[in-house]
Design a protein around this motif. Structure first.
Motif, short mmCIF file in Angstrom:
data_model
loop_
_atom_site.label_atom_id
_atom_site.label_comp_id
_atom_site.label_asym_id
_atom_site.label_seq_id
_atom_site.Cartn_x
_atom_site.Cartn_y
_atom_site.Cartn_z
N THR A 26 41.36 25.29 48.76
CA THR A 26 42.28 26.35 49.02
C THR A 26 43.52 26.39 47.94
O THR A 26 44.13 25.23 47.79
N TYR A 27 43.59 27.61 47.31
CA TYR A 27 44.72 27.62 46.43
C TYR A 27 45.26 28.95 46.15
O TYR A 27 44.74 29.86 46.76
N LYS A 28 46.72 29.07 45.67
CA LYS A 28 47.06 30.53 45.44
C LYS A 28 46.70 31.05 44.37
O LYS A 28 46.64 30.42 43.28
N SER A 29 46.52 32.59 44.59
CA SER A 29 46.23 33.28 43.44
C SER A 29 47.04 34.45 43.33
O SER A 29 47.72 34.44 44.35
N THR A 44 40.45 28.96 39.95
CA THR A 44 41.02 27.92 39.37
C THR A 44 40.96 27.74 37.83
O THR A 44 41.77 26.97 37.25
N TYR A 65 50.79 37.74 45.95
CA TYR A 65 50.26 36.35 46.16
C TYR A 65 49.36 36.00 47.32
O TYR A 65 49.74 36.44 48.44
N TRP A 67 46.37 33.20 49.35
CA TRP A 67 45.73 32.30 49.44
C TRP A 67 44.28 32.51 49.47
O TRP A 67 43.66 33.13 50.16
N LYS A 69 40.37 30.68 49.50
CA LYS A 69 39.70 29.35 49.93
C LYS A 69 38.16 29.56 49.32
O LYS A 69 37.37 30.58 49.12
N ILE A 80 39.71 35.87 50.44
CA ILE A 80 41.21 35.50 50.47
C ILE A 80 41.36 35.10 52.14
O ILE A 80 40.53 35.76 53.02
N CYS A 81 42.06 34.19 52.18
CA CYS A 81 42.26 33.51 53.62
C CYS A 81 43.82 33.75 54.15
O CYS A 81 43.78 33.35 55.26
N ALA A 84 50.35 34.49 50.70
CA ALA A 84 51.22 33.47 50.29
C ALA A 84 52.51 34.14 49.82
O ALA A 84 53.02 35.12 49.34
#
Length: 86
Positions: A26-29, A44, A65, A67, A69, A80-81, A84
């Motif tokens: 899971t990362y921010k985009s 990523t 922004y 999150w 997954k 998108i989960c 952010a």
């Protein structure tokens, strides 16, 4: 004795690395644009991807922004989960 300890630690590290390589990431985009197929985000690697949002009824906007997954490293299942903060 030192070689045995190093070998045990290397084996444990190898086992952990193999297990974690198949975990969800899971990362921010940020949402770059919105199309008929979904939301355009950056993954990523910096590549643009069109993804869906799994939160029913949530309307997102460009520049927001989110999150993202990536389940089990499967790029085709990115979604998108969550929303952010900056």
């Amino acid at each position: 004795m030192n070689n045995l300890s190093d070998e045990i630690l290397n084996t444990i590290k190898y086992a952990i690395d193999r297990k974690t390589s198949n975990c969800d990431r899971t990362y921010k985009s940020v949402i770059k644009s919105i199309t008929k197929k979904g939301y355009m985000i950056l993954d990523t690697t910096g590549s643009e991807r069109t993804v869906q949002c799994c939160i029913p009824g949530l309307e997102l906007r460009v520049g927001q922004y989110v999150w993202v997954k990536e389940p089990m490293g499967k790029l085709n299942d990115i979604h998108i989960c969550g929303v952010a903060g900056k």
